[in-house]
Design an enzyme around this catalytic site. Structure first.
Site, PDB file in Angstrom:
ATOM      1  N   ASN A 396      19.366   5.930  12.470  1.00  0.00           N
ATOM      2  CA  ASN A 396      20.005   7.241  12.397  1.00  0.00           C
ATOM      3  C   ASN A 396      19.793   8.053  13.676  1.00  0.00           C
ATOM      4  OD1 ASN A 396      20.966   9.830  11.646  1.00  0.00           O
ATOM      5  ND2 ASN A 396      20.411   9.501   9.513  1.00  0.00           N
ATOM      6  N   ASP A 397      18.578   8.536  13.870  1.00  0.00           N
ATOM      7  CA  ASP A 397      18.318   9.441  14.993  1.00  0.00           C
ATOM      8  C   ASP A 397      18.524   8.780  16.352  1.00  0.00           C
ATOM      9  OD1 ASP A 397      17.577  11.427  13.141  1.00  0.00           O
ATOM     10  OD2 ASP A 397      15.578  10.570  12.986  1.00  0.00           O
TER      11      ASP A 397
END
Length: 470
Positions: A396-397
């Site tokens: 995600n990040d």
């Protein structure tokens, strides 16, 4: 009699220690590559075995029955735990084992100081200062590692937990540790002050790690590992143990270097990371900064299979979600099926993907993914514009373009995998929940992005079946 005196000769014992730390250095060298890492582990274990035997040969060491009991208990607990741990829980295991090392050093320091007091007072400064240093750093490492374990195991909240005046509390606790250490080093003979040091350092270890969010946990683990190594080296100085000094310095130096490299990979200073507060939640899932709901384009396994099967190049970007789903073997099977169709499959490895340094490398190596297919971020990013499909699995990040495009984003400036530059992006997710950093990812709403919802392993298996049926 001659044999006994020979094996207990200090020069012979030092020779064994030299052999041991040479093996430690070879171990570190071999650990640089997955193909040789297993051999490195064996060599390191042999080195540790030699170091333990050398220590037991020291004439002043006694109570072998108690030592044997300790080894037996440690073996009975450690071996089954290490063999049964899941890859998803490996970061927790690393944090826990690292903490045990720091705790052992703190206890050894306390025992050495008690023994010195019982003999005739404070030891010489050349011994006392390493004892005090080891007590402080070892205690911080033990309790900080326990908090890291609790966050990773979700026993305590993974988000930052900050107390009012957090920084002043930490500074005050550190001042207590240093002040008591100076008092003892100045001639005060007090086991009570030493216990105050251990307690203050223990509280500092807790308050030091609690404010740090899950997104920064790989850096935390690396730094605590360095702390344990440095405390072990200090204990080695106090005990005049060459192997402990060298092994501790190797761990401390490598952990420190790794910490700096990972902080650089996040484009953040170490001081900024350990001020805490990052990853405490942010934009709501599925919403923009203004709270407006954004549409996402979902897809199914059949459509993903068609895109992958007829691509020329596919890049897989793995993250912690892949580890949680234990999808590494399914991904490797999918890659094999695609390669049989002439598709080039590569893996994009971000330095801080997952929850510990090298998490993705270990995970994929377990599935026998060829090491040559693993590409570091700087090597793979130039290839994304020529990539047909970027397959993002639980990352995600580290794939969030806000880090590159949104100046007011908490992660702005952090180097990311440029998956959004691929012709097509397919993201495998369970839901629209945010990652460790607690912020929304604009990648999910891009025109070239499709989301395949569900358990990563099950989704990959469905895609594989669809590819095989084409």
């Amino acid at each position: 009699m001659y044999t006994a005196s020979f094996v207990q000769d200090p020069d012979f014992i030092r020779s064994l220690y030299i052999v041991a730390f040479v093996l430690f250095i070879i171990d570190l060298r071999l650990m640089n590559h997955p193909r040789t890492a297993r051999k490195g582990n064996v060599i390191g274990a042999i080195g540790m075995g030699i170091a333990v035997i050398a220590t037991l040969l020291i004439e002043s060491v006694g109570d072998y029955a108690l030592i044997a009991l300790g080894i037996a208990i440690g073996t009975a607990v450690g071996v089954p735990a290490a063999r049964s741990v899941k890859m998803t829980a490996m970061p927790q295991m690393v944090a826990l084992f690292n903490g045990v090392g720091g705790g052992a050093v703190a206890l050894i320091s306390w025992v050495e100081y008690r023994e010195a007091l019982s003999i005739g007072g404070n030891p010489e400064l050349e011994t006392l200062i390493p004892i005090l240093f080891a007590a402080i750093i070892g205690s911080v490492s033990f309790w900080g590692s326990n908090i890291a374990f609790g966050k990773l195991q979700e026993i305590i909240p993974g988000r930052p937990v900050q107390l009012p005046g957090q920084q002043f509390i930490n500074i005050g606790l550190l001042a207590i540790c240093i002040g008591c250490a100076i008092a003892i080093a100045s001639g005060t003979e007090s086991e009570g002050l030493f216990i105050v040091i251990l307690v203050a350092a223990a509280i500092l270890g807790n308050t030091f790690v609690l404010p740090i969010g899950g997104a920064d946990m790989p850096v935390v683990i690396s730094l605590l590992n360095a702390f344990t190594g440095l405390s072990a080296a200090a204990a080695g100085l106090a005990l005049d143990n060459v192997a402990l000094i060298v092994a501790g310095m190797l761990v401390g130096a490598s952990g420190s270097i790794l910490t700096m490299l990972m902080a650089e990979a996040m484009n953040r200073s170490i001081l900024n990371i350990f001020k805490g507060g990052f990853g405490g939640g942010g934009t709501a899932p599925g919403a923009g900064a203004d709270g407006e709901e954004k549409p996402v384009r979902s897809t199914d396994a059949a459509d993903v299979a068609i895109q992958l099967a007829y691509a020329s190049k596919v890049v897989v970007a793995p993250g912690y979600g892949l580890a949680v789903a234990q999808a590494q073997h399914a991904v490797h099977d999918l890659a094999n099926a695609l390669e049989k169709r002439g598709v080039e499959v590569l893996y994009a490895i971000h330095p801080v993907a997952g929850r510990m340094p090298g998490h993705m490398n270990v995970l994929l190596a377990e599935a026998d993914v060829p090491y040559d297919s693993l590409k570091e971020m700087d090597d793979i990013n130039p290839e994304f514009p020529q990539t047909d499909v970027a397959l993002v699995i639980g990352a995600n990040d580290v794939t969030n373009p806000a880090a590159r495009d949104v100046p007011d984003s908490p992660i702005y400036g952090m180097p990311i995998l440029d998956v959004d530059k691929a012709a097509s992006v397919i993201v495998l997710k369970r839901s629209m929940n945010t990652g460790f950093a607690g912020i929304d990812n604009p990648l999910f709403y891009a025109e070239n992005t499709s989301l395949l919802f569900g358990d990563a392993k099950e989704s990959v298996q469905k895609v594989l079946k669809a590819v095989e049926e084409l």
